[in-house]
Design an enzyme around this catalytic site. Structure first.
Site, PDB file in Angstrom:
ATOM      1  N   ARG A 284      -7.206 -21.630 -41.243  1.00 36.38           N
ATOM      2  CA  ARG A 284      -7.072 -21.591 -42.749  1.00 36.38           C
ATOM      3  C   ARG A 284      -8.327 -22.581 -42.969  1.00 36.38           C
ATOM      4  O   ARG A 284      -8.421 -23.526 -42.330  1.00 36.38           O
ATOM      5  CB  ARG A 284      -5.876 -22.096 -43.481  1.00 36.38           C
ATOM      6  CG  ARG A 284      -4.835 -20.826 -43.454  1.00 36.38           C
ATOM      7  CD  ARG A 284      -5.296 -19.692 -44.469  1.00 36.38           C
ATOM      8  NE  ARG A 284      -4.334 -18.602 -44.545  1.00 36.38           N
ATOM      9  CZ  ARG A 284      -4.350 -17.540 -44.048  1.00 36.38           C
ATOM     10  NH1 ARG A 284      -5.266 -17.070 -43.440  1.00 36.38           N
ATOM     11  NH2 ARG A 284      -3.368 -16.646 -44.125  1.00 36.38           N
TER      12      ARG A 284
ATOM     13  N   HIS B 251     -13.958 -14.246 -44.136  1.00 36.87           N
ATOM     14  CA  HIS B 251     -12.681 -13.869 -44.000  1.00 36.87           C
ATOM     15  C   HIS B 251     -12.479 -12.498 -43.434  1.00 36.87           C
ATOM     16  O   HIS B 251     -11.434 -11.900 -43.987  1.00 36.87           O
ATOM     17  CB  HIS B 251     -11.752 -14.448 -45.069  1.00 36.87           C
ATOM     18  CG  HIS B 251     -10.201 -14.659 -44.725  1.00 36.87           C
ATOM     19  ND1 HIS B 251      -9.524 -15.731 -45.408  1.00 36.87           N
ATOM     20  CD2 HIS B 251      -9.405 -14.445 -43.808  1.00 36.87           C
ATOM     21  CE1 HIS B 251      -8.291 -15.777 -44.869  1.00 36.87           C
ATOM     22  NE2 HIS B 251      -8.287 -14.963 -43.725  1.00 36.87           N
TER      23      HIS B 251
HETATM   24  C1  GLV Z   1      -5.108 -13.409 -42.712  1.00 39.84           C
HETATM   25  O1  GLV Z   1      -5.693 -14.428 -43.000  1.00 39.84           O
HETATM   26  C2  GLV Z   1      -3.725 -13.224 -42.352  1.00 39.84           C
HETATM   27  O2  GLV Z   1      -2.961 -14.161 -42.700  1.00 39.84           O
HETATM   28  O3  GLV Z   1      -3.164 -12.129 -42.191  1.00 39.84           O
END
Ligand code: GLV
Length: 309
Positions: A224, A272
């Site tokens: 994260r 992401h």
């Molecule tokens: C993506 O970041 C997830 O937590 O699945």
């Protein structure tokens, strides 16, 4: 059985069609801010709004449409005893393994140099990759990253991991506890962060950690954005402690236009996308779990609220 689908996905019908086909006896409802209370039994959620819990006090469990539950657990309105199930792999570990192998091979096989050489029509082989010079260390080794660790080990990179509880994976050196962290970092040149975000891990990718890595190390963050102290990363790249960073997650997403990471020559960034939630696999996993619950069976993947993942 009434089940809510609560997600910012702009096309929820794509999910509902699959969910209905997999579990036709249930009543599937797309939640939105104007929906009156439904007395629903379960909810499938991704970053749900707090009002959900005020309007649906009868929920028996939540199924998170991703692996990380940090955004969910941050909600003050989340009932304390409501069971939460996170996705377990559901097609994410293969995607993650592929992403990490790609990013690592880019670096260890000098791919940016070959791209430049092609521009200039230069035919020249760079020194081959000496794998022992690129020990890889996983910070956190859960469902999402174990396939990657095994794949990289199969490709003869030295692989180790540091995690809260020791891991038993053939050929992968496992470190745990704070007192083993310095030894883990000293023996890692490519550091991959896949830790869950909790109050204990927030900000853990910082100057004190970077300086314990060998010179010219590489940071890959697929955990994260809040794990990373951004200013410390910029200083470590400037000073040469880190030779490069690969970032897939950011404290603010989308990454703001004026952010210095966008154009930094030593940062590779992606939006992401290392291991997105896959619809078919996710629907299969969650509906199988719902069927098991209906038969009174216990199911895996429950989040430990104390631990935070
Ligand atoms: C993506 O970041 C997830 O937590 O699945």
């Amino acid at each position: 059985m009434k089940i809510l689908f609560v997600s910012p996905d702009p096309k929820p019908q794509r999910w509902i069609t699959l969910l209905q086909a997999a579990l036709p006896d249930a009543q599937w409802i797309v939640w939105h801010a104007d929906l009156p209370p439904q007395q629903a039994d379960y909810a499938l959620v991704w970053q749900p709004p707090a009002e959900l819990f005020e309007r649906e006090p009868g929920l028996k469990a939540l199924f998170n449409l991703g692996a990380g539950v940090d955004a969910l657990l941050r909600l003050p309105a989340l009932p304390r005893t409501l069971p939460i199930y996170r996705l377990e792999d559901a097609g994410m570990s293969a995607q993650m393994a592929e992403y990490l192998l790609h990013q690592i091979a880019e670096i260890t096989r000098s791919m940016p140099v070959y791209r430049q050489q092609q521009q200039q029509q230069i035919w020249k082989m760079q020194p081959p990759c000496r794998r022992h010079e690129w020990p890889i260390g996983f910070l956190g080794l859960g469902h999402i990253s174990q396939k990657a660790a095994r794949l990289l080990q199969l490709l003869e990179y030295p692989v180790s991991c540091w995690s809260r509880s020791p891991k038993q994976l053939d050929g992968i050196h496992s470190y745990s506890d704070d007192n083993e962290l310095p030894a883990f970092l000293k023996n890692t040149r490519i550091l991959i962060n896949t830790l869950p975000l909790t109050p204990e891990t927030a900000g853990c990718l910082n100057q004190s950690l970077f300086t314990q890595l060998p010179p010219n190390s590489v940071l890959i963050n697929v955990g994260r954005g809040q794990h990373l102290q951004e200013q410390d990363l910029l200083s470590a790249l400037d000073s040469g402690t880190l030779q490069q960073a690969v970032l897939d997650v950011f404290a603010t997403e989308p990454l703001p236009a004026e952010h210095p990471f966008w154009k930094h020559p030593k940062i590779t960034l992606t939006p992401h996308m290392s291991a997105p939630t896959l619809r078919e696999e996710t629907v299969r996993q969650i509906t199988d779990k719902l069927k098991a619950l209906a038969q009174g069976l216990t199911i895996t993947g429950e989040v430990d609220r104390q631990r935070g993942y």
